[in-house]
Design a protein around this motif. Structure first.
Motif, PDB file in Angstrom:
ATOM      1  N   PRO A  84       0.849  -1.192   0.000  1.00 15.71           N
ATOM      2  CA  PRO A  84       0.000   0.000   0.000  1.00 15.71           C
ATOM      3  C   PRO A  84       0.883   1.240   0.000  1.00 15.71           C
ATOM      4  O   PRO A  84       1.821   1.325   0.787  1.00 15.71           O
ATOM      5  CB  PRO A  84      -0.817  -0.133   1.282  1.00 15.71           C
ATOM      6  N   PHE A  85       0.601   2.154  -0.896  1.00 14.97           N
ATOM      7  CA  PHE A  85       1.512   3.273  -1.096  1.00 14.97           C
ATOM      8  C   PHE A  85       0.847   4.579  -0.680  1.00 14.97           C
ATOM      9  O   PHE A  85       0.943   4.992   0.454  1.00 14.97           O
ATOM     10  CB  PHE A  85       1.978   3.291  -2.556  1.00 14.97           C
ATOM     11  N   ALA A  86       0.150   5.224  -1.597  1.00 10.62           N
ATOM     12  CA  ALA A  86      -0.443   6.532  -1.327  1.00 10.62           C
ATOM     13  C   ALA A  86      -1.811   6.384  -0.663  1.00 10.62           C
ATOM     14  O   ALA A  86      -2.537   5.423  -0.901  1.00 10.62           O
ATOM     15  CB  ALA A  86      -0.571   7.321  -2.626  1.00 10.62           C
ATOM     16  N   LEU A  87      -2.159   7.387   0.150  1.00 11.62           N
ATOM     17  CA  LEU A  87      -3.416   7.410   0.882  1.00 11.62           C
ATOM     18  C   LEU A  87      -4.163   8.710   0.623  1.00 11.62           C
ATOM     19  O   LEU A  87      -3.542   9.752   0.437  1.00 11.62           O
ATOM     20  CB  LEU A  87      -3.153   7.298   2.385  1.00 11.62           C
ATOM     21  N   ASP A 127      -8.760   2.204 -19.127  1.00 12.97           N
ATOM     22  CA  ASP A 127      -9.833   2.971 -18.498  1.00 12.97           C
ATOM     23  C   ASP A 127     -11.024   2.050 -18.288  1.00 12.97           C
ATOM     24  O   ASP A 127     -11.228   1.092 -19.036  1.00 12.97           O
ATOM     25  CB  ASP A 127     -10.256   4.143 -19.387  1.00 12.97           C
ATOM     26  N   GLY A 128     -11.814   2.333 -17.282  1.00 17.52           N
ATOM     27  CA  GLY A 128     -12.997   1.526 -17.018  1.00 17.52           C
ATOM     28  C   GLY A 128     -13.426   1.703 -15.582  1.00 17.52           C
ATOM     29  O   GLY A 128     -12.885   2.523 -14.840  1.00 17.52           O
ATOM     30  N   SER A 129     -14.397   0.940 -15.186  1.00 16.32           N
ATOM     31  CA  SER A 129     -14.863   1.002 -13.802  1.00 16.32           C
ATOM     32  C   SER A 129     -14.744  -0.378 -13.174  1.00 16.32           C
ATOM     33  O   SER A 129     -14.680  -1.395 -13.868  1.00 16.32           O
ATOM     34  CB  SER A 129     -16.310   1.497 -13.747  1.00 16.32           C
ATOM     35  N   GLY A 130     -14.688  -0.396 -11.873  1.00 14.11           N
ATOM     36  CA  GLY A 130     -14.595  -1.652 -11.143  1.00 14.11           C
ATOM     37  C   GLY A 130     -13.402  -2.493 -11.552  1.00 14.11           C
ATOM     38  O   GLY A 130     -12.304  -1.990 -11.772  1.00 14.11           O
ATOM     39  N   ALA A 131     -13.643  -3.793 -11.716  1.00  9.84           N
ATOM     40  CA  ALA A 131     -12.571  -4.733 -12.045  1.00  9.84           C
ATOM     41  C   ALA A 131     -12.061  -4.588 -13.468  1.00  9.84           C
ATOM     42  O   ALA A 131     -11.013  -5.126 -13.807  1.00  9.84           O
ATOM     43  CB  ALA A 131     -13.056  -6.163 -11.809  1.00  9.84           C
ATOM     44  N   ALA A 132     -12.769  -3.835 -14.317  1.00  8.41           N
ATOM     45  CA  ALA A 132     -12.336  -3.656 -15.708  1.00  8.41           C
ATOM     46  C   ALA A 132     -11.172  -2.677 -15.834  1.00  8.41           C
ATOM     47  O   ALA A 132     -10.421  -2.727 -16.800  1.00  8.41           O
ATOM     48  CB  ALA A 132     -13.497  -3.170 -16.568  1.00  8.41           C
ATOM     49  N   ALA A 133     -11.000  -1.795 -14.868  1.00 12.51           N
ATOM     50  CA  ALA A 133      -9.906  -0.816 -14.919  1.00 12.51           C
ATOM     51  C   ALA A 133      -8.586  -1.503 -14.621  1.00 12.51           C
ATOM     52  O   ALA A 133      -8.528  -2.473 -13.856  1.00 12.51           O
ATOM     53  CB  ALA A 133     -10.147   0.301 -13.913  1.00 12.51           C
ATOM     54  N   ARG A 134      -7.514  -0.985 -15.224  1.00 10.47           N
ATOM     55  CA  ARG A 134      -6.177  -1.535 -14.993  1.00 10.47           C
ATOM     56  C   ARG A 134      -5.213  -0.401 -14.677  1.00 10.47           C
ATOM     57  O   ARG A 134      -5.259   0.661 -15.287  1.00 10.47           O
ATOM     58  CB  ARG A 134      -5.648  -2.274 -16.224  1.00 10.47           C
ATOM     59  N   PHE A 135      -4.319  -0.655 -13.729  1.00  9.22           N
ATOM     60  CA  PHE A 135      -3.267   0.273 -13.360  1.00  9.22           C
ATOM     61  C   PHE A 135      -1.926  -0.441 -13.480  1.00  9.22           C
ATOM     62  O   PHE A 135      -1.868  -1.666 -13.533  1.00  9.22           O
ATOM     63  CB  PHE A 135      -3.443   0.765 -11.918  1.00  9.22           C
ATOM     64  N   HIS A 136      -0.868   0.353 -13.442  1.00  8.48           N
ATOM     65  CA  HIS A 136       0.482  -0.201 -13.435  1.00  8.48           C
ATOM     66  C   HIS A 136       1.259   0.497 -12.322  1.00  8.48           C
ATOM     67  O   HIS A 136       1.844   1.555 -12.519  1.00  8.48           O
ATOM     68  CB  HIS A 136       1.158   0.008 -14.798  1.00  8.48           C
ATOM     69  N   ASN A 137       1.202  -0.069 -11.132  1.00  4.95           N
ATOM     70  CA  ASN A 137       1.876   0.478  -9.947  1.00  4.95           C
ATOM     71  C   ASN A 137       1.415   1.891  -9.592  1.00  4.95           C
ATOM     72  O   ASN A 137       2.204   2.835  -9.617  1.00  4.95           O
ATOM     73  CB  ASN A 137       3.396   0.454 -10.128  1.00  4.95           C
ATOM     74  N   PRO A 138       0.155   2.077  -9.212  1.00  2.82           N
ATOM     75  CA  PRO A 138      -0.320   3.415  -8.843  1.00  2.82           C
ATOM     76  C   PRO A 138       0.453   3.962  -7.641  1.00  2.82           C
ATOM     77  O   PRO A 138       0.690   3.244  -6.670  1.00  2.82           O
ATOM     78  CB  PRO A 138      -1.790   3.195  -8.505  1.00  2.82           C
ATOM     79  N   THR A 139       0.869   5.231  -7.752  1.00  3.68           N
ATOM     80  CA  THR A 139       1.711   5.819  -6.703  1.00  3.68           C
ATOM     81  C   THR A 139       1.134   7.074  -6.067  1.00  3.68           C
ATOM     82  O   THR A 139       1.747   7.638  -5.160  1.00  3.68           O
ATOM     83  CB  THR A 139       3.098   6.174  -7.265  1.00  3.68           C
TER      84      THR A 139
END
Length: 153
Positions: A84-87, A127-139
């Motif tokens: 867990p990184f940013a809050l 882009d998308g909502s819920g489980a359809a969205a994808r990130f790559h190491n959100p900071t």
């Protein structure tokens, strides 16, 4: 730039790495990443696969996660994070967590319930909502006045 006469003190923790709950120097942390001030005055800290609470008096307890990596929703120590990184506080007072290693945004209520807002653990840029969205190491994460969640990815 610093102010002359500024006083620095340690509220909780010591020089030893660990995940011990306790008060003041009896508590330990291991690579804390971010801190946010909750509406009740507590500090919420992202820390080695867990979210910790530091009260104004320096008492530390683990709100969610156990320090073991994973991607599991649930209550308190049952939940799992992977870095867990940013809050950021959401407009309802719950905590939003950029769960970097799980490529997801997670919600933690003040009673320790963890759920996933967006992402499903898979890395990507979709882009998308819920489980359809994808990130790559959100900071980074912030919530605007209308409740829009903005993620640095």
């Amino acid at each position: 730039m610093s102010k002359a006469g500024a006083v620095v003190s340690t509220l909780a923790g010591n020089v030893e790495a660990g995940s011990a709950d306790g008060k003041g120097a009896d508590a330990t942390f291991d690579d804390p990443c971010d801190v946010v001030l909750a509406t009740n005055g507590d500090l919420l800290v992202s820390h080695r696969h867990a979210i910790r609470v530091v009260t104004p008096g320096g008492a530390v307890h683990t709100l969610a996660g156990s320090g073991m990596a994973g991607f599991v929703g649930g209550q308190g120590p049952v939940a799992r994070f992977r870095g867990p990184f940013a809050l950021s506080l959401d407009i309802d007072g719950s905590l939003l967590v950029a769960d970097q290693g799980n490529n997801a945004i997670r919600r933690v209520t003040m009673d320790g319930a963890v759920s996933t807002v967006v992402g499903n653990g898979e890395r990507g840029f979709t882009d998308g909502s819920g489980a359809a969205a994808r990130f790559h190491n959100p900071t980074g994460i912030v919530v605007d006045r209308e409740g829009t969640i903005v993620v640095a990815d």
